[in-house]
Design a protein around this motif. Structure first.
Motif, PDB file in Angstrom:
ATOM      1  N   TRP A  57      -3.260   3.929  -9.571  1.00  0.00           N
ATOM      2  CA  TRP A  57      -4.462   3.779  -8.754  1.00  0.00           C
ATOM      3  C   TRP A  57      -4.268   4.281  -7.337  1.00  0.00           C
ATOM      4  CZ3 TRP A  57      -9.228   0.724  -9.086  1.00  0.00           C
ATOM      5  CH2 TRP A  57      -9.638   0.526 -10.405  1.00  0.00           C
ATOM      6  N   THR A  58      -3.135   3.972  -6.724  1.00  0.00           N
ATOM      7  CA  THR A  58      -2.944   4.331  -5.315  1.00  0.00           C
ATOM      8  C   THR A  58      -2.596   5.795  -5.130  1.00  0.00           C
ATOM      9  OG1 THR A  58      -0.624   3.653  -5.347  1.00  0.00           O
ATOM     10  CG2 THR A  58      -2.255   2.025  -4.599  1.00  0.00           C
ATOM     11  N   GLY A  59      -2.281   6.492  -6.198  1.00  0.00           N
ATOM     12  CA  GLY A  59      -1.945   7.907  -6.083  1.00  0.00           C
ATOM     13  C   GLY A  59      -3.084   8.750  -5.539  1.00  0.00           C
ATOM     14  N   ASN A  60      -4.311   8.256  -5.588  1.00  0.00           N
ATOM     15  CA  ASN A  60      -5.478   9.002  -5.108  1.00  0.00           C
ATOM     16  C   ASN A  60      -5.860   8.673  -3.673  1.00  0.00           C
ATOM     17  OD1 ASN A  60      -5.835  10.234  -7.644  1.00  0.00           O
ATOM     18  ND2 ASN A  60      -6.875   8.411  -8.403  1.00  0.00           N
ATOM     19  N   LEU A  61      -5.078   7.849  -3.005  1.00  0.00           N
ATOM     20  CA  LEU A  61      -5.390   7.467  -1.627  1.00  0.00           C
ATOM     21  C   LEU A  61      -4.674   8.375  -0.638  1.00  0.00           C
ATOM     22  CD1 LEU A  61      -5.078   3.597  -1.885  1.00  0.00           C
ATOM     23  CD2 LEU A  61      -7.171   4.912  -1.660  1.00  0.00           C
ATOM     24  N   SER A  62      -5.176   8.388   0.594  1.00  0.00           N
ATOM     25  CA  SER A  62      -4.491   9.134   1.654  1.00  0.00           C
ATOM     26  C   SER A  62      -3.194   8.432   2.000  1.00  0.00           C
ATOM     27  CB  SER A  62      -5.391   9.244   2.881  1.00  0.00           C
ATOM     28  OG  SER A  62      -5.593   7.971   3.450  1.00  0.00           O
ATOM     29  N   GLY A  63      -2.272   9.148   2.595  1.00  0.00           N
ATOM     30  CA  GLY A  63      -0.924   8.658   2.851  1.00  0.00           C
ATOM     31  C   GLY A  63      -0.826   7.333   3.575  1.00  0.00           C
ATOM     32  N   ASP A  64      -1.402   7.217   4.772  1.00  0.00           N
ATOM     33  CA  ASP A  64      -1.237   5.982   5.553  1.00  0.00           C
ATOM     34  C   ASP A  64      -1.916   4.794   4.884  1.00  0.00           C
ATOM     35  OD1 ASP A  64       0.348   7.190   7.409  1.00  0.00           O
ATOM     36  OD2 ASP A  64      -1.176   7.341   8.961  1.00  0.00           O
ATOM     37  N   LEU A  65      -3.107   4.995   4.331  1.00  0.00           N
ATOM     38  CA  LEU A  65      -3.788   3.890   3.649  1.00  0.00           C
ATOM     39  C   LEU A  65      -2.984   3.459   2.427  1.00  0.00           C
ATOM     40  CD1 LEU A  65      -6.121   1.950   3.432  1.00  0.00           C
ATOM     41  CD2 LEU A  65      -7.405   3.712   2.202  1.00  0.00           C
ATOM     42  N   LEU A  81      -4.056  -1.531   9.676  1.00  0.00           N
ATOM     43  CA  LEU A  81      -5.338  -0.957   9.254  1.00  0.00           C
ATOM     44  C   LEU A  81      -6.160  -0.531  10.471  1.00  0.00           C
ATOM     45  CD1 LEU A  81      -6.977  -0.220   6.779  1.00  0.00           C
ATOM     46  CD2 LEU A  81      -7.946  -2.516   6.803  1.00  0.00           C
ATOM     47  N   THR A  82      -6.121  -1.311  11.535  1.00  0.00           N
ATOM     48  CA  THR A  82      -6.813  -0.947  12.774  1.00  0.00           C
ATOM     49  C   THR A  82      -6.245   0.352  13.342  1.00  0.00           C
ATOM     50  OG1 THR A  82      -7.257  -3.261  13.294  1.00  0.00           O
ATOM     51  CG2 THR A  82      -7.350  -1.714  15.133  1.00  0.00           C
ATOM     52  N   ARG A  83      -4.928   0.467  13.374  1.00  0.00           N
ATOM     53  CA  ARG A  83      -4.279   1.690  13.878  1.00  0.00           C
ATOM     54  C   ARG A  83      -4.665   2.890  13.006  1.00  0.00           C
ATOM     55  NH1 ARG A  83      -0.745   1.329  17.823  1.00  0.00           N
ATOM     56  NH2 ARG A  83       0.369   3.214  17.203  1.00  0.00           N
ATOM     57  N   HIS A  84      -4.697   2.687  11.696  1.00  0.00           N
ATOM     58  CA  HIS A  84      -5.069   3.777  10.777  1.00  0.00           C
ATOM     59  C   HIS A  84      -6.508   4.231  11.037  1.00  0.00           C
ATOM     60  CE1 HIS A  84      -5.425   6.242   7.243  1.00  0.00           C
ATOM     61  NE2 HIS A  84      -6.398   5.473   6.771  1.00  0.00           N
ATOM     62  N   LEU A  85      -7.416   3.284  11.177  1.00  0.00           N
ATOM     63  CA  LEU A  85      -8.819   3.632  11.439  1.00  0.00           C
ATOM     64  C   LEU A  85      -8.981   4.387  12.756  1.00  0.00           C
ATOM     65  CD1 LEU A  85     -10.606   0.406  10.203  1.00  0.00           C
ATOM     66  CD2 LEU A  85     -11.097   2.719   9.427  1.00  0.00           C
ATOM     67  N   ALA A  86      -8.130   4.080  13.728  1.00  0.00           N
ATOM     68  CA  ALA A  86      -8.199   4.735  15.042  1.00  0.00           C
ATOM     69  C   ALA A  86      -7.425   6.057  15.072  1.00  0.00           C
ATOM     70  CB  ALA A  86      -7.669   3.799  16.117  1.00  0.00           C
ATOM     71  N   GLY A  87      -6.701   6.377  13.986  1.00  0.00           N
ATOM     72  CA  GLY A  87      -5.958   7.624  13.929  1.00  0.00           C
ATOM     73  C   GLY A  87      -4.578   7.573  14.552  1.00  0.00           C
ATOM     74  N   TYR A  88      -4.069   6.367  14.808  1.00  0.00           N
ATOM     75  CA  TYR A  88      -2.739   6.209  15.397  1.00  0.00           C
ATOM     76  C   TYR A  88      -1.692   6.024  14.308  1.00  0.00           C
ATOM     77  CZ  TYR A  88      -5.141   5.429  19.811  1.00  0.00           C
ATOM     78  OH  TYR A  88      -5.925   5.566  20.916  1.00  0.00           O
ATOM     79  N   PRO A  89      -0.418   6.279  14.640  1.00  0.00           N
ATOM     80  CA  PRO A  89       0.644   6.020  13.661  1.00  0.00           C
ATOM     81  C   PRO A  89       0.745   4.527  13.357  1.00  0.00           C
ATOM     82  CG  PRO A  89       1.552   6.908  15.714  1.00  0.00           C
ATOM     83  CD  PRO A  89       0.070   6.838  15.868  1.00  0.00           C
TER      84      PRO A  89
END
Length: 186
Positions: A118-126, A151-159
């Motif tokens: 299932w997770t193979g279809n997700l983007s890397g950080d998520l 998750l907040t950092r991911h949504l904001a585009g941060y590492p």
């Protein structure tokens, strides 16, 4: 008020919103923040589903079904949740996040082989965030707050915070986040 499931079956604008991945990730973030608040008050949720979540007009999220949850009694020696309860809720949160990203139910027994499929279809950080919550790797989250922070950092585009100290993981994340920019120079 209607549950997320009721909104999605009757409201075409809610269905359109659900096709928007950042919108779904913000719902997951609000659920994580609600769960973090519950943990601060020594309560776990035990189960998350579209029928147990209400999303209001302004994006507010309520968890309405706590029947599978656990809580510490006044007679307990500590007001801190046992780590295994936190781990259980993190796995429930990750499985809910996976369902939310694909808008379909994962298998009833979500084991390692199903998870990887299932997770193979997700983007890397998520994928890394959900893997860390469900599979406890590369290092398990210590709290739902840590999950919400990543998750907040991911949504904001941060590492992600989970990448600290791991040079290879940091380089992979940097590459994933900047693949489009890099392709312009090639």
């Amino acid at each position: 008020a209607k549950t997320l499931q009721q909104q999605l079956t009757k409201n075409s604008s809610a269905i359109a919103d659900m096709k928007n991945k950042p919108y779904r990730m913000r719902i997951l973030l609000r659920v994580a923040e609600t769960l973090a608040y519950a943990h601060e008050n020594a309560v776990t949720v035990g189960r998350l589903d579209f029928d147990s979540i209400i999303v209001g007009k302004h994006g507010e999220v309520l968890i309405v079904d706590w029947s599978q949850g656990k809580w510490l009694n006044d007679s307990d020696d500590s007001d801190v949740l046992p780590s295994e309860w936190i781990r259980e809720d993190l796995r429930v949160l990750a499985a809910f996040g996976l369902k939310l990203m694909f808008y379909r139910d994962p298998p009833k027994q979500l084991d390692l082989s199903h998870w990887v499929e299932w997770t193979g279809n997700l983007s890397g950080d998520l994928q890394m965030i959900l893997d860390r919550a469900f599979l406890e790797r590369p290092e398990p989250y210590k709290s739902v707050d840590d999950f919400a922070h990543d998750l907040t950092r991911h949504l904001a585009g941060y590492p992600l915070a989970l990448q600290k100290g791991d040079a290879l993981v940091m380089l992979q994340g940097l590459f994933r986040r900047n693949i489009k920019s890099l392709s312009l120079f090639m």
